[in-house]
Design an enzyme around this catalytic site. Structure first.
Site, PDB file in Angstrom:
ATOM      1  N   ASP A  28      51.402 -14.672 -46.098  1.00 12.72           N
ATOM      2  CA  ASP A  28      52.348 -15.673 -46.706  1.00 12.72           C
ATOM      3  C   ASP A  28      51.619 -15.949 -48.233  1.00 12.72           C
ATOM      4  O   ASP A  28      50.715 -15.345 -48.587  1.00 12.72           O
ATOM      5  CB  ASP A  28      52.440 -16.657 -45.870  1.00 12.72           C
ATOM      6  CG  ASP A  28      50.837 -17.356 -46.139  1.00 12.72           C
ATOM      7  OD1 ASP A  28      49.596 -16.814 -45.837  1.00 12.72           O
ATOM      8  OD2 ASP A  28      50.745 -18.727 -45.979  1.00 12.72           O
TER       9      ASP A  28
ATOM     10  N   ASP B 146      47.230 -12.369 -54.385  1.00 14.92           N
ATOM     11  CA  ASP B 146      46.737 -13.351 -53.064  1.00 14.92           C
ATOM     12  C   ASP B 146      47.801 -13.587 -51.903  1.00 14.92           C
ATOM     13  O   ASP B 146      48.841 -14.098 -52.156  1.00 14.92           O
ATOM     14  CB  ASP B 146      46.602 -14.737 -53.817  1.00 14.92           C
ATOM     15  CG  ASP B 146      46.420 -15.876 -52.835  1.00 14.92           C
ATOM     16  OD1 ASP B 146      45.840 -15.704 -51.764  1.00 14.92           O
ATOM     17  OD2 ASP B 146      46.571 -17.033 -53.086  1.00 14.92           O
TER      18      ASP B 146
ATOM     19  N   GLU C  42      48.369 -19.222 -44.279  1.00 10.13           N
ATOM     20  CA  GLU C  42      47.482 -19.502 -44.986  1.00 10.13           C
ATOM     21  C   GLU C  42      47.317 -20.382 -46.323  1.00 10.13           C
ATOM     22  O   GLU C  42      46.668 -21.415 -46.382  1.00 10.13           O
ATOM     23  CB  GLU C  42      46.652 -18.504 -45.538  1.00 10.13           C
ATOM     24  CG  GLU C  42      45.181 -18.348 -45.959  1.00 10.13           C
ATOM     25  CD  GLU C  42      44.997 -19.216 -47.508  1.00 10.13           C
ATOM     26  OE1 GLU C  42      43.688 -19.501 -47.682  1.00 10.13           O
ATOM     27  OE2 GLU C  42      45.856 -19.118 -48.355  1.00 10.13           O
ATOM     28  N   GLU C  43      48.681 -20.438 -46.913  1.00 10.96           N
ATOM     29  CA  GLU C  43      48.838 -21.278 -48.158  1.00 10.96           C
ATOM     30  C   GLU C  43      49.731 -22.569 -47.474  1.00 10.96           C
ATOM     31  O   GLU C  43      49.906 -23.530 -48.454  1.00 10.96           O
ATOM     32  CB  GLU C  43      49.925 -20.533 -48.952  1.00 10.96           C
ATOM     33  CG  GLU C  43      49.572 -19.301 -49.418  1.00 10.96           C
ATOM     34  CD  GLU C  43      48.441 -19.352 -50.353  1.00 10.96           C
ATOM     35  OE1 GLU C  43      47.774 -20.308 -50.680  1.00 10.96           O
ATOM     36  OE2 GLU C  43      47.963 -18.354 -50.827  1.00 10.96           O
TER      37      GLU C  43
ATOM     38  N   ASP D 264      39.801 -12.250 -49.647  1.00 12.86           N
ATOM     39  CA  ASP D 264      41.108 -13.218 -50.068  1.00 12.86           C
ATOM     40  C   ASP D 264      40.255 -14.226 -51.164  1.00 12.86           C
ATOM     41  O   ASP D 264      40.636 -15.665 -51.353  1.00 12.86           O
ATOM     42  CB  ASP D 264      41.172 -14.215 -48.972  1.00 12.86           C
ATOM     43  CG  ASP D 264      42.515 -15.130 -49.138  1.00 12.86           C
ATOM     44  OD1 ASP D 264      43.199 -14.749 -50.245  1.00 12.86           O
ATOM     45  OD2 ASP D 264      42.617 -16.201 -48.528  1.00 12.86           O
TER      46      ASP D 264
ATOM     47  N   HIS E  31      57.201 -58.816 -59.970  1.00  9.53           N
ATOM     48  CA  HIS E  31      57.556 -58.614 -61.182  1.00  9.53           C
ATOM     49  C   HIS E  31      56.449 -59.227 -62.079  1.00  9.53           C
ATOM     50  O   HIS E  31      55.990 -60.326 -61.505  1.00  9.53           O
ATOM     51  CB  HIS E  31      58.680 -59.199 -61.526  1.00  9.53           C
ATOM     52  CG  HIS E  31      59.478 -59.396 -62.646  1.00  9.53           C
ATOM     53  ND1 HIS E  31      58.697 -59.666 -63.997  1.00  9.53           N
ATOM     54  CD2 HIS E  31      60.497 -58.454 -63.280  1.00  9.53           C
ATOM     55  CE1 HIS E  31      59.519 -59.321 -64.967  1.00  9.53           C
ATOM     56  NE2 HIS E  31      60.384 -58.613 -64.765  1.00  9.53           N
TER      57      HIS E  31
ATOM     58  N   THR F 201      57.796 -52.726 -65.281  1.00 11.30           N
ATOM     59  CA  THR F 201      56.648 -53.715 -65.267  1.00 11.30           C
ATOM     60  C   THR F 201      56.440 -54.234 -63.891  1.00 11.30           C
ATOM     61  O   THR F 201      56.391 -55.449 -63.390  1.00 11.30           O
ATOM     62  CB  THR F 201      57.367 -55.010 -65.953  1.00 11.30           C
ATOM     63  OG1 THR F 201      58.495 -55.160 -65.701  1.00 11.30           O
ATOM     64  CG2 THR F 201      57.504 -54.617 -67.749  1.00 11.30           C
TER      65      THR F 201
ATOM     66  N   SER G 249      37.198 -24.289 -51.024  1.00 16.33           N
ATOM     67  CA  SER G 249      36.795 -23.625 -49.734  1.00 16.33           C
ATOM     68  C   SER G 249      37.775 -22.793 -49.084  1.00 16.33           C
ATOM     69  O   SER G 249      38.912 -22.688 -49.670  1.00 16.33           O
ATOM     70  CB  SER G 249      36.803 -25.066 -48.764  1.00 16.33           C
ATOM     71  OG  SER G 249      38.182 -25.734 -49.033  1.00 16.33           O
TER      72      SER G 249
ATOM     73  N   HIS H 194      48.191 -18.857 -57.468  1.00 11.61           N
ATOM     74  CA  HIS H 194      48.683 -20.029 -56.930  1.00 11.61           C
ATOM     75  C   HIS H 194      49.433 -20.712 -58.555  1.00 11.61           C
ATOM     76  O   HIS H 194      50.119 -21.741 -58.511  1.00 11.61           O
ATOM     77  CB  HIS H 194      47.565 -21.013 -56.826  1.00 11.61           C
ATOM     78  CG  HIS H 194      47.166 -20.886 -55.413  1.00 11.61           C
ATOM     79  ND1 HIS H 194      46.581 -22.001 -54.625  1.00 11.61           N
ATOM     80  CD2 HIS H 194      46.828 -19.820 -54.717  1.00 11.61           C
ATOM     81  CE1 HIS H 194      46.104 -21.584 -53.501  1.00 11.61           C
ATOM     82  NE2 HIS H 194      46.153 -20.375 -53.223  1.00 11.61           N
TER      83      HIS H 194
END
Lengths: 481, 481
Positions: free
Chosen positions: A102, A134, A168-169, A199, A232, A334, A421, A449
């Site tokens: 993927d 990737d 995986e993604e 990877d 507010h 605000t 990771s 990515h």
């Protein structure tokens, strides 16, 4: 006796165009796992892989992983698992390899210079396309290794087990349980002697590396609430205690500008730096300019390479990601937000036990909030935790890979760790009980990515040689490591 | 001689149903100024008002205000201006009244209990519907006063000038310049002797008030940037200085949990509290339970009513609204945002000059950021500023209104200020050079801008009497104030 690989290397060279063609076909399938209406394409990509493997003579199975958690109307794409040669040769070692088919989302309108799902090769041999590096390039690398052996008439050196996933993604949904189950006695992956995952990426653009460590990640939210609904600021400003005021103060207490974590006790969990480890960083092919180039600025914390690499690999870090529930759009509103949720994560390293980190984080936030004397309520929660991983780079799995790098690239690989990771790494280590090697194909400029993701032709073709050479060396390496 | 108003009051009572019917028709037009595709309805509402006024014999003009800034494809809705009686009576005073005929967005799916654009009256006389209290009820109040005078055969006591706009809920685009131009000699509003605006609310639900002050608002952004693009916290956490880390620390330096502004010098700009002013707060009909009810929590700063009212009306406050550019969605994303923009505003009070406030804010942020020793870049900007307004409640315009309240409600009104701002107030004061009175019709529970907006039948009907009585008293009040 060192494997004789010249014939294999030449065959890979001669098959370059068909190998690039194989990658082109794969990139054309927009197998985006994060987008519901691309699920069909993800499955299509899995089936493409299966049929290619079958035509190479592998035994292949598409294993259903069930419904997608939280999106029960969607079937997870199958895990494509295979064995090559189809029948196990008991005299050879068994190597389990992992990859994913993927890809990340991509739209031309995001700023791509070329169609993201059309492999476009420029005059410098940069092959642009979503998934090129990737992780379709590396996954097809294994298939190309098989084909090159067949075309060259070279005996395949190992029993190859393959595990290719399609989520995986999007958090590798469903995969952990599957791997754990299939590593049990009598199951598909039971006889793996070592694991290899391709990877990740080189640290720079010129020097290959082997990766033996990853940081973990513990992700937290701090929720502070007070009023029953948004207020507010004209009417209530100056009369009510505001959750956002408390939140920035608690968030501000976690880390300083130089990245030093202010949570008491965190430092004590970190494995001390030995002289031996310290000496490793000097030799790594990395410069401060590499950092500045990838940052797009000179806003690094440390002036030197060694401390920067340690900051990325072997020390924990804490990043503040944002605030949910407050005003986040352009313009001016605000509002006094009634409930705000600050998000931050800690990248963990040996020997930080996630549970210990949680306890220190909770204690710190409670103390920081109490010091404010606020009537609002605060709740700190762990959103998810993934543990760090460090393997022994002296294991025969790594020495074999190092020799393969020398054979293909004529250079000793850097031994690196990663700041991020890859959770499946730890799963494979724990489920198989065997050494796991991360053997990257692409380089640091591949922009996985991001827009304009690419894989250099050189990295692809030499990478195929490397994967093949690795299998030959790992087949012969003495198992003492 | 006090005006004889019994006949007028009785006539208003007898016309209650047609007056509610008039409001029903107005509520049915979804004149949402913030939504492009409702612009036609906003214009339709302006035309409804124009034709109603014309059928009452007023002289009316629909004045074009040009294209909408930033949305040049949209015409601004017209300012509906009028004079009643159509021909000026030189022997009478001229009172300029303002209101707006546009409304806030509303959808049943936001949580409304009834259709927002269908006036729904419950058994307690609560008339639910978007715009009922903000500001169609008060605007139609003036029309109802005309009609009641006609039906009762009472001479109209003043020359009434009207200014009704259709963009109030979207920043009153184009109105300031229009008002300033029309207040010049020879123009439509030139002969106004005093101004009355009915577009705010009672402090509670039982006691009417006259409002003589508003806080101003200065809105700022703090933009901190470093890397060239968003970064992955796994790869860069611990090696790069993170803009978000700096931002929460600078934001955290602005104000504390008890709302005390930490910006050096701000306190010195605030007009000192006199004994006379201090004594005013005791008598105001307001309780801490009123605060807790509207907060939906007990998270107020002060335990007493007096200090709470001062916190809302006469002291500045600083609210942190949110962060643009950081991760703000639910879930977990491990991003290091490259550029983050913190938003905050200061509610200003006499004698804070906006320029002086800007200078102190910039100096504070610069100092706080410099103390971090960061390599990132920070820029503090004023997004917009509106000045505070305080009128003299001893002016004849206010004494007339106070007498009208006593005549209708049999009680002395509270003299209040508001924490929020109604910028057009200051524009009218400056353009006419005359006293401006805020004379609210609705109560604190009307939920203007929220779901289930309503106007109590009692507040509408007695409010019509009040507007009429005010015109009679203001016609007779000695002008010494």
């Amino acid at each position: 006796m060192a494997p004789q690989l010249d014939n294999f290397y030449k065959t890979v060279d001669s098959l370059s165009e068909p190998f690039i063609e194989r990658l082109r076909k794969a990139v054309e399938i927009p197998s985006i796992s994060a987008e519901d209406d691309r699920r069909e394409d993800v499955v299509k990509m899995g089936m493409f892989l299966k049929s290619q493997l079958e035509s190479l003579g592998a035994h292949v199975e598409a294993r259903e992983l069930g419904k997608q958690p939280g999106k029960e109307y969607l079937e997870l794409p199958p895990a494509i698992i295979g064995r090559y040669p189809a029948k196990k040769d008991e005299s050879k070692r068994t190597i389990l390899v992992y990859g994913h088919y993927d890809v990340q989302p991509a739209n031309l309108s995001d700023g791509w210079a070329t169609e993201p799902f059309k492999l476009t090769v420029d005059d410098k041999g940069r092959m642009y396309g979503r998934g090129s590096t990737d992780d379709k390039g590396p996954v097809l690398g294994w298939l190309n290794v098989m084909e090159a052996h067949q075309k060259a008439g070279i005996e395949f050196p190992v029993n190859l087990l393959m595990c290719f996933e399609g989520m995986e993604e999007y958090g590798s949904e469903g995969l952990d349980d599957f791997i754990i189950a299939e590593c049990k006695p009598g199951k598909f992956f039971e006889d793996a002697d070592a694991v290899c995952i391709s990877d990740n990426y080189w640290l720079g653009t010129e020097k290959p590396c082997l990766t033996y460590g990853l940081r973990g990640c513990s992700y937290y939210s701090i929720e502070i609430s007070g009023p029953g609904q948004d207020l507010h600021s004209g009417v209530f400003g100056g009369t009510a205690q505001e959750p956002m005021t408390d939140l920035v103060r608690v968030m501000g207490s976690l880390v300083d500008t130089n990245g030093t974590i202010q949570i008491e006790g965190i430092k004590d969990l970190v494995a001390p730096l030995t002289k031996e480890e310290e000496s490793l960083y000097k030799g790594i092919a990395f410069t401060m300019d590499n950092l500045y180039e990838s940052l797009g600025s000179q806003t690094g914390i440390y002036p030197d390479k060694e401390r920067t690499l340690m900051g990325r690999w072997r020390y924990p870090s804490l990043s503040l990601h944002g605030v949910e529930g407050a005003f986040s759009a352009p313009g001016a509103k605000t509002v006094i937000p009634a409930k705000v949720i600050g998000k931050f994560s800690i990248r963990t390293v040996p020997n930080m036990e996630p549970d210990d980190v949680d306890k220190l984080v909770y204690a710190h936030c409670d103390k920081a909030f109490k010091a404010l004397g606020s009537k609002n309520t605060m709740k700190t929660t762990l959103q998810h935790a993934g543990k760090w991983w460090v393997a022994s780079p002296k294991h025969w799995n790594f020495t074999a890979a190092a020799k393969a790098v020398e054979s293909v690239w004529k250079v000793q690989p850097d031994l690196t760790r990663e700041g991020g990771s890859i959770p499946v790494t730890l799963t494979f280590e724990q489920a198989t009980g065997k050494n796991v090697l991360l053997l990257p194909m692409g380089s640091s400029t591949d922009a996985a990515h991001s827009i304009n993701e690419k894989l250099d032709r050189r990295n692809y073709i030499e990478g195929i040689k490397l994967l093949g050479a690795y299998l030959h060396y790992v087949a012969e390496e003495p198992m003492q490591g």
